[in-house]
Design an enzyme around this catalytic site. Structure first.
Site, mmCIF file in Angstrom:
data_model
loop_
_atom_site.group_PDB
_atom_site.id
_atom_site.type_symbol
_atom_site.label_atom_id
_atom_site.label_comp_id
_atom_site.label_asym_id
_atom_site.label_seq_id
_atom_site.Cartn_x
_atom_site.Cartn_y
_atom_site.Cartn_z
ATOM 1 N N LYS A 215 -9.904 -1.041 6.776
ATOM 2 C CA LYS A 215 -8.664 -1.278 6.034
ATOM 3 C C LYS A 215 -7.476 -1.470 6.983
ATOM 4 C CE LYS A 215 -5.501 -1.275 2.946
ATOM 5 N NZ LYS A 215 -5.351 -2.249 1.894
ATOM 6 N N CYS A 269 2.407 -1.945 2.574
ATOM 7 C CA CYS A 269 1.096 -1.980 3.244
ATOM 8 C C CYS A 269 1.218 -2.487 4.663
ATOM 9 C CB CYS A 269 0.155 -2.887 2.460
ATOM 10 S SG CYS A 269 0.061 -2.434 0.736
#
Ligand code: SAJ
Length: 436
Positions: A215, A269
């Site tokens: 991720k 993010c």
């Protein structure tokens, strides 16, 4: 493993679509959030997030009688943690004089703690929040083991990153490939069984730390690539080259794919996650660190472009078109456009912003005009900051009578310069060297 009831902790941009999708697939879902206002809204059948398709998915879940919201977890077969992991606002790390941001894991910690009283043998717990490497093993497992149950043997524990793109969450949730990292292979299999309920993309099993790293690598890769695009835009300005012409030409090379420069990288993010690597290993991450610096300094670069267009900024009236962190979303978190507004005001400019996706946003030191017309009326310049579709559709000739401005500054390559020039505007494009 069979799942009759699941508890999703965190009713935000990821948790709510995930909960709605599980419920729409027939699973009983309890949505948990510490914010009682959100819980009230959800239990009234409304939602607090703008995301295409979410209202429909949520309504299906409610009508099927499969969704309820509360402020505390209950006993369930599986628990999904989808709470934010921002960085700390008032604390920074230091590596050889370079300061770096630190992950704020408080929400993840309290979500894990809230599960302890309800955790039973055979349950599955999945962390979805983007987290520093080893969080599942070093932080989450010890918290959950306060229940006297052992992770990996008494209950299953996984890390499964969410990779959906805001604006396309409902579709990508189902179609994207999903990585499931278990603390044991059996845990990974339990996670596989859970997401098989609705995921149509591939589901790939691995260990928890690999999944965490996957991720972080994805978002760091994107950040570094945007940083080089932004740096190219500055070089193009210096050499009087139009970056918007140069990039498509370079991208004709079969192994080159340069992304788009812009006012910087925002959102919760990409502008946050690379710091998790830097914090975990500052001595190994000079490239990641400097990419962050480039992207974080891009709003200041935009101010220089505005100064080039307007001369002194003192007292200049600027209509800032867009405040969201990217096109066609209502999310203003970590938005570079908001930072540009703040910086311009510090230089003495009077900025009136227009954000059609959140006209009633309440941001400190940002004035939002009630309408687009109001924002542009008395402006000296129009500053295009977020490539919302409706701003790209502006017909310049129709604006001539609506605004005093005859200068446009386009930071996103959203306007056809020739059309604006024909209508009597001077257009300054970020990364194109000179005005047109
Ligand atoms: N941006 C540019 N130039 C580009 C592309 C983006 O300046 O060429 C800017 C955008 O304007 C925005 C920021 O970067 O300010 C991030 O936007 P984005 O669309 O690249 O990504 P996010 O933050 O909306 O979502 C990302 C996605 N990750 C990747 O594409 C690798 C998404 O798949 C993740 O699920 C999400 O982060 C997340 O939650 O981690």
């Amino acid at each position: 493993m069979k799942f009759n009831k699941i508890c999703v902790i965190g009713m935000g941009y990821i948790g709510l679509p995930t909960a709605s999708t599980f419920a729409a697939h027939g699973v009983e879902v309890l949505g948990v959030d510490i914010n009682s206002k959100i819980i009230e809204t959800l239990n009234q059948g409304s939602i607090h997030i703008h995301e295409p398709g979410l209202r429909e998915a949520f309504t299906t879940a409610i009508q099927a009688g499969k969704f309820r919201a509360t402020t505390k977890p209950e006993e369930a077969d599986a628990y999904i943690i989808a709470v934010p992991t921002p960085f700390k606002e008032n604390e920074a790390g230091d590596y050889q004089g370079a300061s770096y941001k630190l992950a704020d894991m408080r929400a993840v910690i309290s979500a894990a703690e809230s599960i302890i009283p309800y955790l039973r043998k055979g349950n599955l717990v999945v962390l979805e929040s983007t987290s520093p490497p080893r969080t599942t093993i070093d932080l989450i497992a010890p918290i959950l083991e306060k229940s006297s149950l052992k992770a990996g043997s008494d209950f299953h524990l996984c890390y499964s990153p969410e990779r959906v793109l805001p604006g396309q969450i409902l579709r990508e949730l189902i179609e994207n490939a999903r990585v499931i990292g278990g603390v044991t292979p059996e845990s990974a299999q339990a996670g596989f069984d859970l997401y098989s309920i609705f995921v149509k993309g591939q589901i790939l099993k691995t260990d928890a730390t690999t999944a965490e790293m996957v991720k972080l690598m994805e978002n760091t890769y994107r950040d570094v690539n945007i940083a080089i695009a932004n740096e190219f835009s500055r070089l193009a300005d210096k050499f009087s080259v139009d970056i918007w012409e140069a990039i498509p030409l370079a991208n004709l090379h079969p192994r080159v794919k340069i992304l788009s420069p812009g006012p910087g990288v925002g959102g919760h993010c990409i502008s946050v996650d690379p710091w998790f690597f830097v914090e975990a290993a500052p001595e190994l991450t000079p490239l990641i660190y400097h990419a962050r610096q480039v992207n974080d300094s891009q709003p200041r670069y935009v101010v220089e472009v505005v100064r080039r267009a307007l001369g002194s900024l003192q007292g200049k009236k600027i209509a800032a078109l867009g405040l969201a962190y990217k096109p066609d979303v209502d999310d203003l978190r970590e938005s570079p456009a908001v930072e540009v507004v703040h910086l311009l005001q510090k230089e003495g400019a009077q900025v009136l912003a227009c954000e059609p996706f959140k006209p009633d946003a309440n941001l400190p030191e940002v004035t939002i005009a009630p309408t687009f017309e109001e924002a542009i009326k008395d402006a000296d310049a129009l500053l295009f900051l977020v490539k919302h579709t409706e701003f790209t559709k502006i017909i310049p000739i129709e604006l001539v009578s609506q605004t005093k401005a005859r200068i446009g500054i386009d930071t996103v390559n959203g306007w056809d310069t020739a059309k604006w020039r024909d209508a009597g505007f001077r257009i300054f494009k970020l990364g194109s060297g000179k005005p047109a």
